[in-house]
Motif scaffolding. Structure first.
Motif, PDB file in Angstrom:
ATOM      1  N   ILE A 182      83.779  13.900  22.893  1.00 38.48           N
ATOM      2  CA  ILE A 182      84.064  12.459  22.891  1.00 38.48           C
ATOM      3  C   ILE A 182      85.552  12.215  22.633  1.00 38.48           C
ATOM      4  N   ALA A 183      86.125  12.946  21.675  1.00 37.90           N
ATOM      5  CA  ALA A 183      87.557  12.810  21.383  1.00 37.90           C
ATOM      6  C   ALA A 183      88.399  13.235  22.591  1.00 37.90           C
ATOM      7  N   LEU A 184      87.988  14.303  23.267  1.00 31.67           N
ATOM      8  CA  LEU A 184      88.697  14.751  24.466  1.00 31.67           C
ATOM      9  C   LEU A 184      88.645  13.689  25.559  1.00 31.67           C
ATOM     10  N   ALA A 185      87.485  13.078  25.745  1.00 34.84           N
ATOM     11  CA  ALA A 185      87.330  12.036  26.763  1.00 34.84           C
ATOM     12  C   ALA A 185      88.217  10.833  26.443  1.00 34.84           C
ATOM     13  N   ARG A 186      88.259  10.439  25.187  1.00 39.18           N
ATOM     14  CA  ARG A 186      89.111   9.313  24.784  1.00 39.18           C
ATOM     15  C   ARG A 186      90.584   9.621  25.016  1.00 39.18           C
ATOM     16  N   LEU A 187      90.995  10.843  24.675  1.00 33.77           N
ATOM     17  CA  LEU A 187      92.376  11.256  24.889  1.00 33.77           C
ATOM     18  C   LEU A 187      92.699  11.294  26.383  1.00 33.77           C
ATOM     19  N   TYR A 188      91.779  11.809  27.190  1.00 37.08           N
ATOM     20  CA  TYR A 188      91.957  11.850  28.642  1.00 37.08           C
ATOM     21  C   TYR A 188      92.138  10.435  29.197  1.00 37.08           C
ATOM     22  N   CYS A 189      91.269   9.532  28.782  1.00 38.40           N
ATOM     23  CA  CYS A 189      91.344   8.140  29.275  1.00 38.40           C
ATOM     24  C   CYS A 189      92.637   7.468  28.835  1.00 38.40           C
ATOM     25  N   ALA A 190      93.072   7.744  27.628  1.00 37.00           N
ATOM     26  CA  ALA A 190      94.332   7.169  27.148  1.00 37.00           C
ATOM     27  C   ALA A 190      95.509   7.691  27.969  1.00 37.00           C
ATOM     28  N   ARG A 191      95.518   8.987  28.240  1.00 37.87           N
ATOM     29  CA  ARG A 191      96.612   9.574  29.028  1.00 37.87           C
ATOM     30  C   ARG A 191      96.637   9.066  30.459  1.00 37.87           C
ATOM     31  N   LYS A 192      95.467   8.854  31.029  1.00 39.79           N
ATOM     32  CA  LYS A 192      95.375   8.403  32.422  1.00 39.79           C
ATOM     33  C   LYS A 192      95.357   6.873  32.528  1.00 39.79           C
ATOM     34  N   ARG A 193      95.423   6.207  31.382  1.00 40.14           N
ATOM     35  CA  ARG A 193      95.390   4.731  31.316  1.00 40.14           C
ATOM     36  C   ARG A 193      94.129   4.180  31.990  1.00 40.14           C
ATOM     37  N   ILE A 194      93.012   4.788  31.645  1.00 46.33           N
ATOM     38  CA  ILE A 194      91.714   4.360  32.182  1.00 46.33           C
ATOM     39  C   ILE A 194      91.081   3.422  31.168  1.00 46.33           C
ATOM     40  N   GLU A 195      90.817   2.197  31.595  1.00 48.68           N
ATOM     41  CA  GLU A 195      90.186   1.201  30.728  1.00 48.68           C
ATOM     42  C   GLU A 195      89.025   0.572  31.471  1.00 48.68           C
ATOM     43  N   ASP A 196      88.127  -0.004  30.739  1.00 49.40           N
ATOM     44  CA  ASP A 196      86.997  -0.747  31.320  1.00 49.40           C
ATOM     45  C   ASP A 196      86.285   0.048  32.410  1.00 49.40           C
ATOM     46  N   ARG A 197      86.018   1.280  32.138  1.00 46.83           N
ATOM     47  CA  ARG A 197      85.317   2.143  33.085  1.00 46.83           C
ATOM     48  C   ARG A 197      84.107   2.719  32.369  1.00 46.83           C
ATOM     49  N   SER A 198      83.017   2.779  33.064  1.00 46.15           N
ATOM     50  CA  SER A 198      81.814   3.368  32.503  1.00 46.15           C
ATOM     51  C   SER A 198      82.017   4.872  32.360  1.00 46.15           C
ATOM     52  N   LEU A 199      81.794   5.379  31.145  1.00 47.86           N
ATOM     53  CA  LEU A 199      81.947   6.804  30.868  1.00 47.86           C
ATOM     54  C   LEU A 199      80.582   7.424  30.590  1.00 47.86           C
ATOM     55  N   ARG A 200      80.460   8.690  30.959  1.00 46.55           N
ATOM     56  CA  ARG A 200      79.199   9.385  30.743  1.00 46.55           C
ATOM     57  C   ARG A 200      79.492  10.843  30.408  1.00 46.55           C
ATOM     58  N   PHE A 201      78.587  11.436  29.631  1.00 43.50           N
ATOM     59  CA  PHE A 201      78.706  12.844  29.269  1.00 43.50           C
ATOM     60  C   PHE A 201      77.487  13.585  29.809  1.00 43.50           C
ATOM     61  N   ASP A 202      77.735  14.508  30.732  1.00 39.88           N
ATOM     62  CA  ASP A 202      76.676  15.341  31.300  1.00 39.88           C
ATOM     63  C   ASP A 202      76.880  16.775  30.847  1.00 39.88           C
ATOM     64  N   LEU A 203      75.789  17.503  30.786  1.00 41.41           N
ATOM     65  CA  LEU A 203      75.837  18.920  30.451  1.00 41.41           C
ATOM     66  C   LEU A 203      75.257  19.722  31.603  1.00 41.41           C
ATOM     67  N   VAL A 204      75.862  20.857  31.886  1.00 43.52           N
ATOM     68  CA  VAL A 204      75.326  21.777  32.879  1.00 43.52           C
ATOM     69  C   VAL A 204      75.129  23.117  32.183  1.00 43.52           C
ATOM     70  N   GLY A 205      73.900  23.609  32.253  1.00 47.51           N
ATOM     71  CA  GLY A 205      73.575  24.925  31.722  1.00 47.51           C
ATOM     72  C   GLY A 205      73.371  25.878  32.877  1.00 47.51           C
ATOM     73  N   VAL A 206      74.017  27.033  32.803  1.00 44.82           N
ATOM     74  CA  VAL A 206      73.900  28.037  33.859  1.00 44.82           C
ATOM     75  C   VAL A 206      73.383  29.321  33.224  1.00 44.82           C
TER      76      VAL A 206
END
Length: 133
Positions: free
Chosen positions: A88-112
């Protein structure tokens, strides 16, 4: 693949080769399901995001966990509360760096799972949500 690249690949630690193979299979799996891959292996100050993608209008942060033969447990067991908090912290930092606001965010997991003749890829959409600030 170029010869020098093949030699470098063979010298990588086995766990790194396993992880890279899992991420390659995860990307293919996501593309087959209509995801558009935006970036991979995004390195930030506090860690790395495996895959950033778009699907259904949402910006999706994907964590990939890969298990090889002999690992008798689900790859998802390594997604602890601490790991979720870091993602979650990584996603927030990514959005701040890319200036992404008001966008729906989601966290998916892939197990291999690389055990057996055929790799098994499992996708958990919307695996967890970010707590409200």
């Amino acid at each position: 693949m170029r010869t020098w690249l093949k030699r470098l690949w063979r010298r990588r630690a086995p766990h790194l080769r396993t992880g890279a193979e899992g991420e390659r299979l995860a990307r293919r799996h996501l593309k087959e399901r209509g995801y558009r891959i935006v970036e991979t292996n995004v390195r930030l100050k506090i860690g790395e995001i495996d895959i950033v993608a778009e699907e259904g209008g949402a910006l999706v942060f994907v964590e990939v966990k890969t298990r090889r033969e002999g690992d008798d447990y689900s790859p998802f067991l390594n997604i602890t509360p601490g790991k979720r908090k870091k993602l979650i912290a990584l996603a927030r930092l990514y959005c701040a760096r890319k200036r992404i606001e008001d966008r729906s965010l989601r966290f998916d997991l892939v197990g291999v799972s690389l055990a057996g003749a055929e790799p098994q890829v499992t996708l958990l959409q919307n695996a967890f949500g970010a707590p409200r600030r």
